[in-house]
Motif scaffolding. Sequence first.
Motif, short mmCIF file in Angstrom:
data_model
loop_
_atom_site.label_atom_id
_atom_site.label_comp_id
_atom_site.label_asym_id
_atom_site.label_seq_id
_atom_site.Cartn_x
_atom_site.Cartn_y
_atom_site.Cartn_z
N VAL A 1 12.40 -46.14 46.50
CA VAL A 1 13.42 -45.80 45.50
C VAL A 1 13.72 -44.31 45.62
O VAL A 1 12.84 -43.47 45.46
N VAL A 2 14.98 -44.00 45.91
CA VAL A 2 15.46 -42.63 46.02
C VAL A 2 16.17 -42.28 44.73
O VAL A 2 17.09 -42.99 44.30
N ARG B 1 4.35 -41.27 45.69
CA ARG B 1 5.47 -40.53 45.13
C ARG B 1 5.51 -39.14 45.73
O ARG B 1 4.49 -38.46 45.85
N TYR B 2 6.71 -38.71 46.09
CA TYR B 2 6.89 -37.36 46.59
C TYR B 2 8.30 -36.88 46.25
O TYR B 2 9.17 -37.67 45.84
N ALA B 3 8.51 -35.59 46.40
CA ALA B 3 9.81 -34.98 46.15
C ALA B 3 10.15 -34.06 47.32
O ALA B 3 9.27 -33.44 47.91
N VAL B 4 11.44 -34.01 47.66
CA VAL B 4 11.89 -33.23 48.82
C VAL B 4 12.97 -32.26 48.38
O VAL B 4 13.91 -32.64 47.67
N ARG B 5 12.83 -31.02 48.83
CA ARG B 5 13.85 -30.01 48.53
C ARG B 5 14.12 -29.18 49.77
O ARG B 5 13.19 -28.80 50.49
N LEU B 6 15.37 -28.88 50.02
CA LEU B 6 15.75 -27.96 51.08
C LEU B 6 15.80 -26.54 50.53
O LEU B 6 16.10 -26.33 49.36
N GLY B 7 15.51 -25.56 51.38
CA GLY B 7 15.58 -24.17 50.96
C GLY B 7 14.22 -23.59 50.65
O GLY B 7 13.17 -24.18 50.92
N ASP B 8 14.24 -22.39 50.05
CA ASP B 8 13.02 -21.61 49.87
C ASP B 8 12.66 -21.41 48.40
O ASP B 8 12.21 -20.35 48.01
N GLY C 1 9.82 -24.91 57.95
CA GLY C 1 11.15 -24.97 58.52
C GLY C 1 12.27 -25.18 57.52
O GLY C 1 13.25 -25.87 57.82
N GLY C 2 12.17 -24.60 56.33
CA GLY C 2 13.23 -24.71 55.35
C GLY C 2 13.21 -26.00 54.55
O GLY C 2 14.22 -26.36 53.93
N LEU C 3 12.07 -26.68 54.53
CA LEU C 3 11.94 -27.93 53.78
C LEU C 3 10.59 -27.94 53.07
O LEU C 3 9.58 -27.55 53.63
N THR C 4 10.59 -28.38 51.80
CA THR C 4 9.36 -28.49 51.02
C THR C 4 9.19 -29.93 50.56
O THR C 4 10.13 -30.54 50.05
N PHE D 1 16.39 -31.25 43.82
CA PHE D 1 15.52 -31.96 44.74
C PHE D 1 15.66 -33.45 44.50
O PHE D 1 16.17 -33.89 43.46
N VAL D 2 15.19 -34.24 45.46
CA VAL D 2 15.26 -35.70 45.35
C VAL D 2 13.85 -36.25 45.17
O VAL D 2 12.90 -35.78 45.80
N ARG D 3 13.72 -37.20 44.26
CA ARG D 3 12.44 -37.87 44.01
C ARG D 3 12.41 -39.17 44.81
O ARG D 3 13.41 -39.89 44.87
N VAL D 4 11.24 -39.48 45.38
CA VAL D 4 11.09 -40.69 46.18
C VAL D 4 9.81 -41.40 45.77
O VAL D 4 8.76 -40.76 45.62
#
Length: 323
Positions: free
Chosen positions: A105-106, A245-252, A179-182, A114-117
């Motif tokens: 589930v996105v 469960r994890y979350a993804v964000r681009l940037g710093d 590399g710009g992703l957390t 950020f996006v939750r997964v």
Amino acid sequence: AVTVDGTALANGLITVEVDPSDGTFSIDGHGGLGHIVDDGDAGDTYNWSPPHNDVSVGGPASVSVATVETGPVRARVAVDAVYRLPLHIDDQTRVGEVDMAVRTVVELRAGEDFVRVATMLDNQARDHRMRVGFPLPSPTDHSEAECAFTVVRRGLDAAGGPTERPMSTFPSRRFVRAGGLTVAHEGLLEYELCAIADGRSHRLGLTLLRCTGMLSQGPMTTRPLPAGPEIPLEGAQQQGRQTFRYAVRLGDGDPYELVEAAFVPLQVATGAGSGSVPGDGQHLSVTGAEVSALYRDAGALHLRVFNPTDIEVTVTVDGRRGW
């Protein structure tokens, strides 16, 4: 407000789109995120070790995508995929077959960058490792992962020796960035910088499942001698229902803020009706360091903080005094 257009979710801060062909997702056009890969594990609880005759499953046998919530506060897209996996390892060979249904589930909420997964599955396969991959916006030669009260910077190489092959899989407590992703996650997980080319990694892999039937054993491909007692285990096969469960964000952005936003929910309580408080406000403000504990004991408020960097900082607690 969060809006939905097909399988694309947007909230004015980021746009997340799910690819109906393979179930991966993109953030602001950076795609291929959330790609699940499964391979064999003939190792033990200490080390992953590939079998001599491995079978790698790099994609689902079938996939369907459906929007299940359309906003305006929260929108969700569900990816239902079936992965055809070998059942177990027999004599260093992945054999048998089992279909594993995986629901991912996105989710995008209003006001979040950020996006939750959430990935849910019923694991019936044994002796395998399942990882989720994230192509990096910028190739890199290092990672930064939270450890106990600090952030550890690691290169691409790992230490090894005569009794253990160097393996660049490392622990991550709550978040890892590269590399710009957390990627923020629950608990303690394993990660690896993968797809190395020209001295830089192009992909981050996060281990969801690592299923093995031995506490320790040897010899293995990755280690010639046992690291501990050679005892069979059943619980380490991680059979049954699992949720990740994890979350993804681009940037710093601040990874500690990301972890708290994603995994520390607001608590709601109903008061007795006595007294009065303003409609909004803040009872405690702590700046300059990360808070590790806040509790009351014998009427006193105890606050613990730590500095995860190598730079001296000043901690300020506005409107409070004490020792």
